[in-house]
Design a protein around this motif. Structure first.
Motif, PDB file in Angstrom:
ATOM      1  N   GLN A 200     -15.272 -10.240  16.304  1.00 41.24           N
ATOM      2  CA  GLN A 200     -16.262  -9.224  15.925  1.00 41.24           C
ATOM      3  C   GLN A 200     -16.800  -9.413  14.505  1.00 41.24           C
ATOM      4  N   ALA A 201     -16.165 -10.275  13.729  1.00 42.41           N
ATOM      5  CA  ALA A 201     -16.541 -10.377  12.311  1.00 42.41           C
ATOM      6  C   ALA A 201     -17.911 -11.022  12.130  1.00 42.41           C
ATOM      7  N   THR A 202     -18.598 -10.606  11.078  1.00 41.95           N
ATOM      8  CA  THR A 202     -19.888 -11.202  10.739  1.00 41.95           C
ATOM      9  C   THR A 202     -19.642 -12.555  10.080  1.00 41.95           C
ATOM     10  N   ARG A 203     -20.399 -13.573  10.520  1.00 42.73           N
ATOM     11  CA  ARG A 203     -20.218 -14.909   9.932  1.00 42.73           C
ATOM     12  C   ARG A 203     -20.686 -14.917   8.477  1.00 42.73           C
TER      13      ARG A 203
ATOM     14  N   LEU B 244     -17.825   1.411   6.826  1.00 42.13           N
ATOM     15  CA  LEU B 244     -17.244   2.403   7.732  1.00 42.13           C
ATOM     16  C   LEU B 244     -16.809   1.745   9.049  1.00 42.13           C
ATOM     17  N   GLY B 245     -15.746   0.996   8.989  1.00 42.04           N
ATOM     18  CA  GLY B 245     -15.248   0.230  10.141  1.00 42.04           C
ATOM     19  C   GLY B 245     -15.264  -1.233   9.754  1.00 42.04           C
ATOM     20  N   CYS B 246     -14.418  -1.576   8.770  1.00 43.21           N
ATOM     21  CA  CYS B 246     -14.551  -2.888   8.107  1.00 43.21           C
ATOM     22  C   CYS B 246     -13.912  -4.035   8.876  1.00 43.21           C
ATOM     23  N   GLY B 247     -13.145  -3.730   9.943  1.00 42.58           N
ATOM     24  CA  GLY B 247     -12.498  -4.806  10.685  1.00 42.58           C
ATOM     25  C   GLY B 247     -11.654  -5.673   9.761  1.00 42.58           C
ATOM     26  N   ILE B 248     -11.686  -6.975   9.972  1.00 39.60           N
ATOM     27  CA  ILE B 248     -10.877  -7.880   9.133  1.00 39.60           C
ATOM     28  C   ILE B 248     -11.599  -8.203   7.815  1.00 39.60           C
ATOM     29  N   GLY B 249     -12.805  -7.641   7.655  1.00 39.78           N
ATOM     30  CA  GLY B 249     -13.434  -7.694   6.330  1.00 39.78           C
ATOM     31  C   GLY B 249     -14.577  -8.684   6.141  1.00 39.78           C
ATOM     32  N   GLY B 250     -15.168  -9.173   7.216  1.00 41.28           N
ATOM     33  CA  GLY B 250     -16.261 -10.152   7.073  1.00 41.28           C
ATOM     34  C   GLY B 250     -17.364  -9.675   6.128  1.00 41.28           C
ATOM     35  N   ASP B 251     -17.846  -8.451   6.349  1.00 40.57           N
ATOM     36  CA  ASP B 251     -18.920  -7.931   5.499  1.00 40.57           C
ATOM     37  C   ASP B 251     -18.400  -7.464   4.148  1.00 40.57           C
ATOM     38  N   LEU B 252     -17.195  -6.912   4.180  1.00 36.52           N
ATOM     39  CA  LEU B 252     -16.585  -6.377   2.954  1.00 36.52           C
ATOM     40  C   LEU B 252     -16.422  -7.490   1.908  1.00 36.52           C
TER      41      LEU B 252
ATOM     42  N   GLY C 220     -13.344  -0.114   2.039  1.00 41.34           N
ATOM     43  CA  GLY C 220     -13.435  -0.301   3.483  1.00 41.34           C
ATOM     44  C   GLY C 220     -12.486   0.636   4.182  1.00 41.34           C
ATOM     45  N   ILE C 221     -12.930   1.167   5.317  1.00 39.59           N
ATOM     46  CA  ILE C 221     -11.993   1.945   6.140  1.00 39.59           C
ATOM     47  C   ILE C 221     -12.068   1.430   7.567  1.00 39.59           C
ATOM     48  N   ASP C 222     -10.986   1.622   8.289  1.00 35.59           N
ATOM     49  CA  ASP C 222     -10.967   1.263   9.707  1.00 35.59           C
ATOM     50  C   ASP C 222      -9.910   2.116  10.383  1.00 35.59           C
ATOM     51  N   LEU C 223     -10.114   2.382  11.665  1.00 39.23           N
ATOM     52  CA  LEU C 223      -9.141   3.167  12.431  1.00 39.23           C
ATOM     53  C   LEU C 223      -7.882   2.362  12.713  1.00 39.23           C
ATOM     54  N   ASP C 224      -8.027   1.038  12.724  1.00 35.11           N
ATOM     55  CA  ASP C 224      -6.936   0.167  13.166  1.00 35.11           C
ATOM     56  C   ASP C 224      -6.116  -0.306  11.959  1.00 35.11           C
ATOM     57  N   PRO C 225      -4.835   0.139  11.891  1.00 35.92           N
ATOM     58  CA  PRO C 225      -4.005  -0.199  10.721  1.00 35.92           C
ATOM     59  C   PRO C 225      -3.819  -1.700  10.526  1.00 35.92           C
ATOM     60  N   VAL C 226      -3.758  -2.466  11.628  1.00 33.58           N
ATOM     61  CA  VAL C 226      -3.558  -3.914  11.466  1.00 33.58           C
ATOM     62  C   VAL C 226      -4.794  -4.525  10.805  1.00 33.58           C
ATOM     63  N   ARG C 227      -5.968  -4.116  11.273  1.00 32.76           N
ATOM     64  CA  ARG C 227      -7.188  -4.669  10.658  1.00 32.76           C
ATOM     65  C   ARG C 227      -7.303  -4.276   9.180  1.00 32.76           C
ATOM     66  N   VAL C 228      -6.886  -3.053   8.875  1.00 29.05           N
ATOM     67  CA  VAL C 228      -6.919  -2.625   7.468  1.00 29.05           C
ATOM     68  C   VAL C 228      -6.015  -3.538   6.638  1.00 29.05           C
TER      69      VAL C 228
ATOM     70  N   ASP D 279     -20.772  -1.302  11.149  1.00 31.68           N
ATOM     71  CA  ASP D 279     -20.948  -2.363  12.142  1.00 31.68           C
ATOM     72  C   ASP D 279     -20.153  -1.896  13.351  1.00 31.68           C
ATOM     73  N   PRO D 280     -20.710  -0.932  14.109  1.00 27.09           N
ATOM     74  CA  PRO D 280     -19.910  -0.317  15.174  1.00 27.09           C
ATOM     75  C   PRO D 280     -19.411  -1.334  16.191  1.00 27.09           C
ATOM     76  N   ALA D 281     -18.181  -1.086  16.673  1.00 26.28           N
ATOM     77  CA  ALA D 281     -17.642  -1.925  17.746  1.00 26.28           C
ATOM     78  C   ALA D 281     -18.429  -1.577  19.010  1.00 26.28           C
ATOM     79  N   ARG D 282     -18.821  -2.616  19.751  1.00 28.24           N
ATOM     80  CA  ARG D 282     -19.649  -2.379  20.938  1.00 28.24           C
ATOM     81  C   ARG D 282     -18.910  -2.878  22.155  1.00 28.24           C
TER      82      ARG D 282
HETATM   83  C1  LIG Z   1     -17.448  -4.859  14.799  1.00 25.23           C
HETATM   84  S1  LIG Z   1     -16.016  -4.439  13.938  1.00 25.23           S
HETATM   85  C2  LIG Z   1     -16.453  -4.672  12.260  1.00 25.23           C
HETATM   86  C3  LIG Z   1     -16.469  -6.100  11.835  1.00 25.23           C
HETATM   87  C4  LIG Z   1     -16.748  -6.307  10.364  1.00 25.23           C
HETATM   88  N1  LIG Z   1     -18.089  -5.936  10.003  1.00 25.23           N
HETATM   89  C5  LIG Z   1     -16.494  -7.747   9.950  1.00 25.23           C
HETATM   90  O1  LIG Z   1     -17.439  -8.450   9.605  1.00 25.23           O
HETATM   91  O2  LIG Z   1     -15.331  -8.171   9.970  1.00 25.23           O
HETATM   92  C6  LIG Z   1     -15.986  -2.689  14.106  1.00 25.23           C
HETATM   93  C7  LIG Z   1     -14.765  -2.018  13.519  1.00 25.23           C
HETATM   94  O3  LIG Z   1     -14.972  -0.615  13.535  1.00 25.23           O
HETATM   95  C8  LIG Z   1     -13.707  -0.007  13.713  1.00 25.23           C
HETATM   96  N2  LIG Z   1     -13.956   1.386  14.149  1.00 25.23           N
HETATM   97  C9  LIG Z   1     -14.407   1.810  15.332  1.00 25.23           C
HETATM   98  N3  LIG Z   1     -14.529   3.162  15.324  1.00 25.23           N
HETATM   99  C10 LIG Z   1     -14.153   3.575  14.088  1.00 25.23           C
HETATM  100  C11 LIG Z   1     -14.066   4.843  13.459  1.00 25.23           C
HETATM  101  N4  LIG Z   1     -14.398   5.968  14.094  1.00 25.23           N
HETATM  102  N5  LIG Z   1     -13.620   4.885  12.192  1.00 25.23           N
HETATM  103  C12 LIG Z   1     -13.271   3.752  11.542  1.00 25.23           C
HETATM  104  N6  LIG Z   1     -13.316   2.540  12.091  1.00 25.23           N
HETATM  105  C13 LIG Z   1     -13.771   2.445  13.340  1.00 25.23           C
HETATM  106  C14 LIG Z   1     -13.007  -0.882  14.725  1.00 25.23           C
HETATM  107  O4  LIG Z   1     -11.609  -0.716  14.655  1.00 25.23           O
HETATM  108  C15 LIG Z   1     -13.490  -2.277  14.304  1.00 25.23           C
HETATM  109  O5  LIG Z   1     -12.571  -2.900  13.455  1.00 25.23           O
END
Ligand SMILES: C[S@@+](CC[C@H](N)C(=O)[O-])C[C@H]1O[C@@H](n2cnc3c(N)ncnc32)[C@H](O)[C@@H]1O
Length: 389
Positions: free
Chosen positions: A78-81, A103-111, A123-131, A166-169
């Motif tokens: 899901q990360a942005t290149r 707002l949903g930083c994932g593994i941090g590509g954009d961050l 950066g914040i994320d719902l998933d503790p491992v990704r944080v 970058d909402p997860a889709r």
């Molecule tokens: C597409 S990924 C982001 C990828 C990121 N831009 C990158 O380049 O690595 C979307 C992230 O949003 C997180 N997410 C989804 N719903 C969320 C919410 N309500 N609050 C925080 N994070 C959320 C997911 O866990 C996921 O890691």
């Protein structure tokens, strides 16, 4: 990988095992595993080997950074290149963004890209491992930034210059663009688009879903459309923009570059616009740029009388028109000894691989044909790519 396994990987012991796993990367995986199992638990070995594998896969997205970063399989997917995230960060910098919340930083590509551009990032994320992974990635790349577990829909982002999401889709079903199932959800995205914000979305976003006053920027990297970014508030500087990233750097085009263009007869040159240009509805801007026109009102091929090198389109010299009907086309290709054929098509229902088989090519020559509609008629053009460099 769970949080404990990742935490262990960051310890001295874990780092040592990962380094050894990296050294054994060329070995048969079973042998590498057996070797590492002499000193570590199965879960630890699995975590180390997984990181080595993910780093190798990640180099396509992150280049040399990948060797120092951490990933989860989905987080990497899901990360942005890097080139796309770097372009976004440069735009944010040019705007003068001092602070940004992802707002949903994932593994941090954009961050990472924003932090590297000198922006103060959270950066914040719902998933503790990704944080944990995003935090480790900032540290591994010696970049400042704060990351924490939180729900994007519940945090106050008003104190930041720019909000990014970058909402997860859910994987797109067919070609229908579907905002149901986005997390954070589409209504949240719409609310963000009422402030200085940037939201990354899938390139298939229909133009009518883009709120008034918001810029939609389609971005391609080496010919592949990677995303659309919606720029809101004072970050919007156009309505539609196509940005292409390639070996020659970056080039961008907006509706201001588009005086419109007419349909015209096929000239000596044909241009195939980049996918970002097509998605942005700026094919006529490319036509104007090469002093040409469209081959058909509904088809994204441009034609002109002069050779241009454009970052926005691949150029071809039109050598001759060949018969469109299959039997006559086969005869025409045979008589030219064409044994290897690249088939390009637009606006006609041809499956290139199947057609190539049916044409049963024989010969030593190589050629490219373009199958399309010109003035409503199926047309076949024998073309030759213009040099790229
Ligand atoms: C597409 S990924 C982001 C990828 C990121 N831009 C990158 O380049 O690595 C979307 C992230 O949003 C997180 N997410 C989804 N719903 C969320 C919410 N309500 N609050 C925080 N994070 C959320 C997911 O866990 C996921 O890691």
């Amino acid at each position: 990988m769970d949080l404990d396994a990742f935490g262990w990987l960051l310890t001295d012991e874990g780092q040592e095992l990962q380094a050894r796993a990296g050294d054994l990367a060329d070995l048969d995986p079973l042998r590498a595993q057996t070797e590492l199992r002499r000193t570590a638990e199965p879960a630890q070995v699995a975590a180390a080997l997984t990181q080595v594998d993910l780093r190798a896969r990640a180099s396509a997205k992150f280049g040399t950074d990948a060797a120092r970063m951490y990933f989860t399989p989905d987080g990497l997917e899901q990360a942005t290149r890097r080139p796309v995230a770097t372009h976004r960060a440069a735009r944010l910098n040019a705007f003068g963004a001092g602070t940004l919340i992802d707002l949903g930083c994932g593994i941090g590509g954009d961050l990472i890209a924003a932090a590297r551009a000198g922006i103060t990032v959270a950066g914040i994320d719902l998933d503790p491992v990704r944080v944990a992974v995003a935090e480790a990635n900032l540290a591994a790349l010696n970049l400042p930034g704060a990351v924490q577990v939180a729900d994007a829909t519940a945090v106050d982002h008003t104190g930041f210059d720019v909000a990014f999401a970058d909402p997860a889709r859910r994987s797109a079903r067919g070609r229908v663009f579907d905002v149901d199932g986005w997390t954070p959800p589409w209504p949240f995205v719409e609310s963000l688009l009422r402030r200085d914000a940037c939201v990354k979305v899938a390139p298939g976003i229909p133009h009518d879903l883009v709120p008034a006053g918001v810029e939609a920027e389609w971005v391609s990297d080496h010919g592949e459309v990677k995303e659309a970014a919606l720029w809101a508030g004072r970050l919007a500087t156009a309505a539609r923009r196509a940005t292409v990233i390639g070996d020659g750097g970056l080039a961008t085009l907006t509706e201001d570059d588009d005086p419109g263009a007419q349909v015209r007869t096929v000239g000596e040159f044909l241009y195939e616009p980049d996918g970002a240009v097509i998605r942005a509805g700026l094919v006529t801007a490319v036509a104007a740029g090469v002093g040409g026109g469209l081959v058909d009102e509904h088809i994204a091929y441009v034609t002109g009388d002069a050779a241009f090198r454009s970052p926005f389109a691949r150029g071809y010299r039109v050598l001759e028109e060949l018969p469109y009907r299959e039997k006559q086309l086969r005869a025409a290709l045979r008589s030219r000894h064409i044994g290897r054929l690249t088939i390009k098509k637009r606006g006609v229902s041809v499956v290139p691989d199947q057609l190539r088989k049916r044409l049963s090519l024989v010969g030593t020559e190589e050629a490219t044909i373009v199958l399309t509609r010109v003035a409503g008629e199926g047309t076949c053009l024998l073309v030759e790519p213009l040099p790229l460099g």
